[in-house]
Design a protein around this motif. Structure first.
Motif, PDB file in Angstrom:
ATOM      1  N   LEU A  81     -15.581 -19.057  50.776  1.00 19.26           N
ATOM      2  CA  LEU A  81     -16.874 -19.474  50.736  1.00 19.26           C
ATOM      3  C   LEU A  81     -17.455 -18.434  49.847  1.00 19.26           C
ATOM      4  O   LEU A  81     -18.517 -18.789  49.079  1.00 19.26           O
ATOM      5  N   HIS A  82     -17.018 -17.344  49.631  1.00 23.02           N
ATOM      6  CA  HIS A  82     -17.523 -16.239  48.852  1.00 23.02           C
ATOM      7  C   HIS A  82     -17.148 -16.233  47.203  1.00 23.02           C
ATOM      8  O   HIS A  82     -17.847 -15.993  46.186  1.00 23.02           O
ATOM      9  N   TRP A  83     -15.813 -16.941  47.082  1.00 21.30           N
ATOM     10  CA  TRP A  83     -15.344 -16.904  45.837  1.00 21.30           C
ATOM     11  C   TRP A  83     -15.059 -18.479  45.143  1.00 21.30           C
ATOM     12  O   TRP A  83     -15.064 -18.646  43.704  1.00 21.30           O
ATOM     13  N   ASP A  85     -19.564 -22.966  42.064  1.00 15.29           N
ATOM     14  CA  ASP A  85     -19.728 -22.319  40.609  1.00 15.29           C
ATOM     15  C   ASP A  85     -20.788 -21.432  40.643  1.00 15.29           C
ATOM     16  O   ASP A  85     -21.869 -22.025  40.467  1.00 15.29           O
ATOM     17  N   ASP A  86     -20.714 -20.251  40.465  1.00 16.97           N
ATOM     18  CA  ASP A  86     -21.960 -19.520  40.314  1.00 16.97           C
ATOM     19  C   ASP A  86     -22.528 -19.670  38.959  1.00 16.97           C
ATOM     20  O   ASP A  86     -23.768 -19.500  38.829  1.00 16.97           O
ATOM     21  N   ALA A  87     -21.856 -19.472  37.809  1.00 18.37           N
ATOM     22  CA  ALA A  87     -22.375 -19.721  36.677  1.00 18.37           C
ATOM     23  C   ALA A  87     -23.446 -21.186  36.594  1.00 18.37           C
ATOM     24  O   ALA A  87     -24.264 -20.980  36.093  1.00 18.37           O
ATOM     25  N   ALA A  96     -25.129 -11.473  31.701  1.00 24.10           N
ATOM     26  CA  ALA A  96     -23.626 -11.958  31.730  1.00 24.10           C
ATOM     27  C   ALA A  96     -23.429 -11.874  33.190  1.00 24.10           C
ATOM     28  O   ALA A  96     -23.858 -10.673  33.763  1.00 24.10           O
ATOM     29  N   LEU A  97     -22.455 -12.760  33.557  1.00 22.94           N
ATOM     30  CA  LEU A  97     -22.186 -12.739  35.061  1.00 22.94           C
ATOM     31  C   LEU A  97     -20.846 -12.158  35.426  1.00 22.94           C
ATOM     32  O   LEU A  97     -20.061 -12.465  34.503  1.00 22.94           O
ATOM     33  N   ASN A  98     -20.558 -11.488  36.736  1.00 18.97           N
ATOM     34  CA  ASN A  98     -19.223 -11.138  36.996  1.00 18.97           C
ATOM     35  C   ASN A  98     -19.022 -11.782  38.360  1.00 18.97           C
ATOM     36  O   ASN A  98     -19.637 -11.386  39.204  1.00 18.97           O
ATOM     37  N   ASP A  99     -18.571 -12.987  38.192  1.00 19.69           N
ATOM     38  CA  ASP A  99     -18.688 -13.803  39.547  1.00 19.69           C
ATOM     39  C   ASP A  99     -17.568 -13.327  40.449  1.00 19.69           C
ATOM     40  O   ASP A  99     -17.447 -13.774  41.733  1.00 19.69           O
TER      41      ASP A  99
END
Length: 280
Positions: free
Chosen positions: A100-102, A106-108, A142-145
């Protein structure tokens, strides 16, 4: 003189044997017989006593050890079963949270799009690399997913924080600060447990509570757009044209522009009919 041999010289008893030698041999024979008989008797005695003692000992051991083994065996099975169940549950929970978390979303892709400040209809457009507040103000990000963090830059200014989506991905929280992956992971585990509990009851938990340094965004506007200012409405002219239309074809107000309470309908209707007859 004739010599006699020692055997012949020795006195003989009955049977032609010396008496001493016969006595010695008979004593040796008796001792050998006694010695040969003693082990057998000892064995018999020991075997008799040993069998009885063993039977008694077996009975005691059977009464003392057998029930204890029967009691310990189910306890061990129960303890091992509970331990296996706990390990399986912990593994399933860890695997479900990791998915669920990773890996579930798709976070981006979900981060980009049009968002609205919570409680307003003010739009904020987020592209693949910029957060557009207005036409003239935008932040590069910039994201760090993996750590669930982001970095911002505006000219020479830099900042960052962490982000979190709601379970339905329709709300987004941006929290200013310096966070590590361990910080976000611990907070996200606790929040996910509460969010799943609320979801089971049919409610959606906000990704973060409103506080200083927290920006809450929503996919849909939750407020009303700002109304036009009063200066945009045209001003009413003075005189008779300033009389307000009451909706039934008559106008209220006197010639000076002031309203006469209780007489507006009585005075305005006759004036309008007289003017119509004069024009005809």
């Amino acid at each position: 003189m004739e010599e006699q041999s020692p055997a012949a010289a020795a006195p003989t008893g009955s049977g032609g044997r010396p008496p001493a030698e016969g006595r010695l041999r008979s004593a040796a024979t008796t001792a050998a017989t006694a010695t040969a008989q003693k082990p057998s008797s000892r064995r018999a005695a020991s075997s008799g006593e040993g069998d009885g003692a063993r039977e008694v000992r077996r009975g005691r051991e059977g009464r003392s050890s057998t029930p204890s083994r029967k009691r310990r065996h189910p306890v061990r099975v129960a303890v091992v079963s509970v331990a296996i169940v706990v390990v399986l549950l912990v593994g399933a929970a860890a695997g479900g949270f990791a998915w669920l978390h990773w890996f579930s979303e798709d976070d981006a892709a979900d981060f980009a799009g049009t968002w609205y400040l919570a409680g307003t209809a003010t739009p904020i457009i987020i592209t693949d690399d910029r957060i557009q507040l207005t036409d003239d103000v935008s932040y590069r990000y910039a994201l760090n997913d993996q750590d669930k963090t982001f970095e911002l830059s505006f000219g020479n200014l830099k900042g960052g924080g962490r982000y979190r989506f709601s379970l339905d991905r329709n709300q987004l929280a941006l929290v200013d600060g310096d966070f590590s992956g361990a910080d976000t992971l611990g907070d996200d585990i606790a929040w996910t447990l509460r969010a799943l509990t609320e979801s089971a009851q049919g409610r959606v938990l906000a990704p973060e509570e409103a506080a200083r340094g927290v920006t809450l965004l929503s996919r849909t506007p939750t407020g009303t757009p700002s109304l036009p200012e009063a200066t945009d409405t045209p001003e009413a002219p003075a005189g008779e044209d300033a009389k307000a239309d009451t909706g039934d074809g008559s106008k209220s107000g006197n010639d000076d522009g002031g309203a006469e309470p209780g007489k507006a309908d009585a005075t305005s209707a006759p004036d309008t009919s007289d003017k119509a007859d004069d024009r005809a």
